[in-house]
Design a protein around this motif. Structure first.
Motif, PDB file in Angstrom:
ATOM      1  N   ALA A  94       0.496  -1.259   0.138  1.00 39.40           N
ATOM      2  CA  ALA A  94      -0.442  -0.002  -0.209  1.00 39.40           C
ATOM      3  C   ALA A  94       1.398   1.261   0.199  1.00 39.40           C
ATOM      4  O   ALA A  94       0.879   2.459  -0.664  1.00 39.40           O
ATOM      5  CB  ALA A  94      -0.792   0.274   0.666  1.00 39.40           C
ATOM      6  N   ALA A  95       1.802   1.432   0.622  1.00 40.32           N
ATOM      7  CA  ALA A  95       2.514   2.625   0.889  1.00 40.32           C
ATOM      8  C   ALA A  95       3.214   3.049  -0.548  1.00 40.32           C
ATOM      9  O   ALA A  95       3.811   4.482  -1.138  1.00 40.32           O
ATOM     10  CB  ALA A  95       3.995   2.181   1.892  1.00 40.32           C
ATOM     11  N   GLN A  96       3.669   1.617  -1.381  1.00 39.64           N
ATOM     12  CA  GLN A  96       4.141   2.251  -2.668  1.00 39.64           C
ATOM     13  C   GLN A  96       2.731   2.478  -3.881  1.00 39.64           C
ATOM     14  O   GLN A  96       3.353   2.918  -4.811  1.00 39.64           O
ATOM     15  CB  GLN A  96       4.595   0.736  -3.422  1.00 39.64           C
ATOM     16  CG  GLN A  96       4.797  -0.460  -3.272  1.00 39.64           C
ATOM     17  CD  GLN A  96       5.911  -1.422  -3.578  1.00 39.64           C
ATOM     18  OE1 GLN A  96       5.078  -1.904  -4.075  1.00 39.64           O
ATOM     19  NE2 GLN A  96       6.876  -1.760  -2.486  1.00 39.64           N
ATOM     20  N   ILE A  97       1.544   2.742  -3.347  1.00 42.47           N
ATOM     21  CA  ILE A  97       1.023   3.631  -3.973  1.00 42.47           C
ATOM     22  C   ILE A  97       0.297   4.884  -3.406  1.00 42.47           C
ATOM     23  O   ILE A  97      -0.502   4.982  -3.692  1.00 42.47           O
ATOM     24  CB  ILE A  97      -0.537   2.515  -4.500  1.00 42.47           C
ATOM     25  CG1 ILE A  97      -1.071   1.824  -3.676  1.00 42.47           C
ATOM     26  CG2 ILE A  97       0.245   1.851  -5.268  1.00 42.47           C
ATOM     27  CD1 ILE A  97      -2.539   0.742  -4.100  1.00 42.47           C
ATOM     28  N   GLY A  98       0.793   4.959  -1.771  1.00 46.84           N
ATOM     29  CA  GLY A  98       0.568   6.378  -1.061  1.00 46.84           C
ATOM     30  C   GLY A  98      -1.229   5.856  -0.582  1.00 46.84           C
ATOM     31  O   GLY A  98      -1.813   6.653  -0.035  1.00 46.84           O
ATOM     32  N   ASP A 128       2.459   3.770  -8.867  1.00 45.65           N
ATOM     33  CA  ASP A 128       3.258   3.101  -8.065  1.00 45.65           C
ATOM     34  C   ASP A 128       4.648   3.739  -8.188  1.00 45.65           C
ATOM     35  O   ASP A 128       4.658   4.746  -8.555  1.00 45.65           O
ATOM     36  CB  ASP A 128       3.275   1.672  -7.859  1.00 45.65           C
ATOM     37  CG  ASP A 128       4.592   1.225  -9.219  1.00 45.65           C
ATOM     38  OD1 ASP A 128       5.210   2.373  -9.682  1.00 45.65           O
ATOM     39  OD2 ASP A 128       4.870  -0.025  -9.473  1.00 45.65           O
ATOM     40  N   ASP A 129       5.735   3.560  -7.211  1.00 48.71           N
ATOM     41  CA  ASP A 129       6.613   4.641  -6.872  1.00 48.71           C
ATOM     42  C   ASP A 129       7.598   4.299  -7.903  1.00 48.71           C
ATOM     43  O   ASP A 129       8.292   5.050  -7.639  1.00 48.71           O
ATOM     44  CB  ASP A 129       7.469   3.825  -5.348  1.00 48.71           C
ATOM     45  CG  ASP A 129       7.494   2.899  -5.269  1.00 48.71           C
ATOM     46  OD1 ASP A 129       7.196   1.800  -6.214  1.00 48.71           O
ATOM     47  OD2 ASP A 129       7.509   2.325  -3.992  1.00 48.71           O
ATOM     48  N   ARG A 130       7.067   3.258  -8.605  1.00 51.02           N
ATOM     49  CA  ARG A 130       8.177   3.341 -10.337  1.00 51.02           C
ATOM     50  C   ARG A 130       7.856   4.056 -10.790  1.00 51.02           C
ATOM     51  O   ARG A 130       8.478   4.049 -12.307  1.00 51.02           O
ATOM     52  CB  ARG A 130       8.762   1.776 -10.113  1.00 51.02           C
ATOM     53  CG  ARG A 130       9.585   0.838  -9.322  1.00 51.02           C
ATOM     54  CD  ARG A 130       9.021  -0.267  -9.366  1.00 51.02           C
ATOM     55  NE  ARG A 130       9.891  -1.218 -10.400  1.00 51.02           N
ATOM     56  CZ  ARG A 130       9.159  -2.219 -11.047  1.00 51.02           C
ATOM     57  NH1 ARG A 130       8.750  -3.363 -10.049  1.00 51.02           N
ATOM     58  NH2 ARG A 130      10.035  -2.651 -12.283  1.00 51.02           N
ATOM     59  N   GLY A 131       6.485   4.065 -10.521  1.00 48.60           N
ATOM     60  CA  GLY A 131       5.962   5.307 -12.338  1.00 48.60           C
ATOM     61  C   GLY A 131       4.921   4.473 -12.683  1.00 48.60           C
ATOM     62  O   GLY A 131       4.393   4.273 -13.629  1.00 48.60           O
ATOM     63  N   ARG A 132       5.419   3.033 -12.947  1.00 52.54           N
ATOM     64  CA  ARG A 132       4.309   2.645 -14.087  1.00 52.54           C
ATOM     65  C   ARG A 132       2.648   2.835 -13.091  1.00 52.54           C
ATOM     66  O   ARG A 132       1.809   3.115 -12.343  1.00 52.54           O
ATOM     67  CB  ARG A 132       4.506   0.941 -12.986  1.00 52.54           C
ATOM     68  CG  ARG A 132       5.667   0.581 -13.005  1.00 52.54           C
ATOM     69  CD  ARG A 132       6.070  -1.337 -12.813  1.00 52.54           C
ATOM     70  NE  ARG A 132       5.842  -1.599 -12.307  1.00 52.54           N
ATOM     71  CZ  ARG A 132       5.765  -2.503 -11.104  1.00 52.54           C
ATOM     72  NH1 ARG A 132       5.203  -3.640 -11.484  1.00 52.54           N
ATOM     73  NH2 ARG A 132       5.136  -3.151  -9.849  1.00 52.54           N
TER      74      ARG A 132
END
Length: 453
Positions: free
Chosen positions: A43-47, A103-107
């Protein structure tokens, strides 16, 4: 709503495709919502890790829309080959796409569901998921992520308070709704459906959507798309093998175009390197057996090429498809070296080591997880005699990619064989004790840290 404006990046790209690709649906109204698994790491990777418990259940059990993303759930339309038989009556039958975000990688990521209720594609199904099925998916996705397999992640599992009747487990059984975080739910079968209807305009639109949003390429070239999918799916097949994993149902509607594994039904991890090992009791011919998975995935990608033939010339499609074998061989070499914990040297030497490893695993009774645990870093213990002499000699010249200082290496290898899956489920079914599941997830994540680059 406690969402970080820096980390939460909502999208609604699916709407670009238009109504012909999906159906608006409503989630089931469940009698209860009890959160059983909350993956704050994902969940942290998508805020979304700062959601309160009440917000979590409202969004992932009642499916209140998340801010600024899809206005309502959509059940995707697709066809597919199921055990090599074409089925034009498929589509999301017990799930839907609920939201999209970066996500935190921009995907571009999808939040998709399993067990969220009936849709126009449910046929005779009830649209529900058993709680045991949800627990099994948690275990599969956590284990595969740790073993470097591109996979969906289980974001949430919420028990829903219904008693379900099932023919393959004791009934009535408990129900749940699962939310997965996935790099797209566009499948090979999504393209097959459009080809079946000879809708060339829609095929071109889906090619463009996929290239722009899932591969960050500003073009609509179907040959380029096939080339990218060949590379991603060859990587997936290779990493299944290195992980000792058997998906069980590698139908063309279960292969997405980003090469990310998802939708875990009758999965298993093979105890030993047995090419004939199967996961699904109904796979009587062994079509999706452990050793046939690369062949099965290649066959599915062939169906994508057939679909794209409606909008592209055959020769460049065949040329792209022919690269699956060489790419698989390169990827499986890299994947097995990764599990061995050694750095690659040169293609010929690396290939020799991998082939020797596969031969020894196949002819011995050593467990897959036991071997890779013992050999990590490139030094085989003295207990490995014949048929391991060739492997011992070959791996001795390799440089470790990581040392064995992590506490994981002082214990026993982490496995996920079927007996342990049943043992984890038993206390949940018997007296609602989730300790074994939570402990196992922690152990898997410890292994992940020990293995990670």
């Amino acid at each position: 709503m406690p969402i970080s404006p820096q980390a939460y990046r909502p999208e609604a790209k699916l709407l670009e495709l238009g109504e012909g690709f999906f159906d608006p649906v409503a989630p089931a109204d469940f009698p209860d919502t009890r959160t059983r698994f909350r993956n704050d790491r994902a969940a942290a990777q998508i805020g979304l890790d700062a959601l309160t418990d009440d917000e979590w259940t409202r969004h992932f059990g009642r499916f209140e829309p998340l801010p600024d993303t899809l206005p309502q759930p959509f059940a995707l339309r697709y066809h597919g080959h199921q055990f090599r038989n074409y089925n034009p009556d498929l589509g999301d039958g017990r799930g839907f796409t609920f939201a999209q975000m970066r996500d935190d990688r921009g995907r571009l990521m999808d939040l998709g569901t399993k067990g969220s209720g009936q849709t126009p594609w449910s046929r005779a199904g009830d649209g529900r998921l058993t709680l045991k099925g949800g627990v099994r998916e948690i275990l599969a996705t956590e284990m595969l992520e740790a073993l470097n397999v591109p996979t969906s992640r289980t974001l949430s599992l919420i028990e829903t308070g219904e008693e379900l009747q099932r023919g393959d487990e004791p009934s009535p059984t408990r129900s749940a709704v699962l939310v997965r975080l996935n790099h797209s739910h566009v499948r090979i079968g999504s393209f097959q459906r459009l080809a079946y209807h000879r809708d060339e305009a829609a095929l071109r639109k889906l090619v463009g959507y996929t290239l722009r949003n899932l591969y960050d390429e500003d073009n609509d070239d179907p040959v380029r798309l096939l080339d990218l999918v060949v590379g991603r799916t060859a990587r997936l097949a290779a990493r299944y093998m290195a992980a000792g994993f058997v998906h069980g149902v590698l139908n063309s509607d279960n292969i997405n175009v980003t090469g990310e594994s998802f939708d875990y039904g009758p999965w298993r991890f093979a105890p030993t390197w047995d090419p004939a090992f199967t996961a699904a009791y109904f796979d009587h011919q062994g079509l999706y057996a452990f050793g046939r998975q690369p062949e099965a995935i290649h066959w599915d990608v062939m169906q994508l090429a057939v679909a794209l033939r409606h909008i592209a010339e055959s020769d460049p499609l065949v040329a792209a498809l022919d690269q699956f074998g060489p790419r698989y061989q390169s990827e499986v070499t890299q994947a097995i070296l990764w599990r061995l914990g050694v750095r690659p040297r040169d293609p010929d030497t690396d290939r020799d080591l991998v082939q020797a490893t596969e031969r020894a695993l196949r002819t011995s009774s050593v467990g897959i997880d036991r071997f890779f645990f013992d050999a990590f870093g490139g030094e085989l213990p003295g207990t490995y005699d014949e048929p391991w002499a060739e492997v011992r000699a070959a791996v001795a010249s390799y440089e470790p990619r990581k040392d064995r200082s992590h506490p994981y290496w002082s214990g026993e290898p982490c496995s996920m064989l079927i007996d342990e899956v049943e043992a984890i489920w038993a206390p949940i079914a018997g007296h609602d004790d989730w300790t074994a599941l939570n402990t196992k997830v922690a152990v898997i994540r410890g292994m992940s840290q020990a293995l990670a680059d």
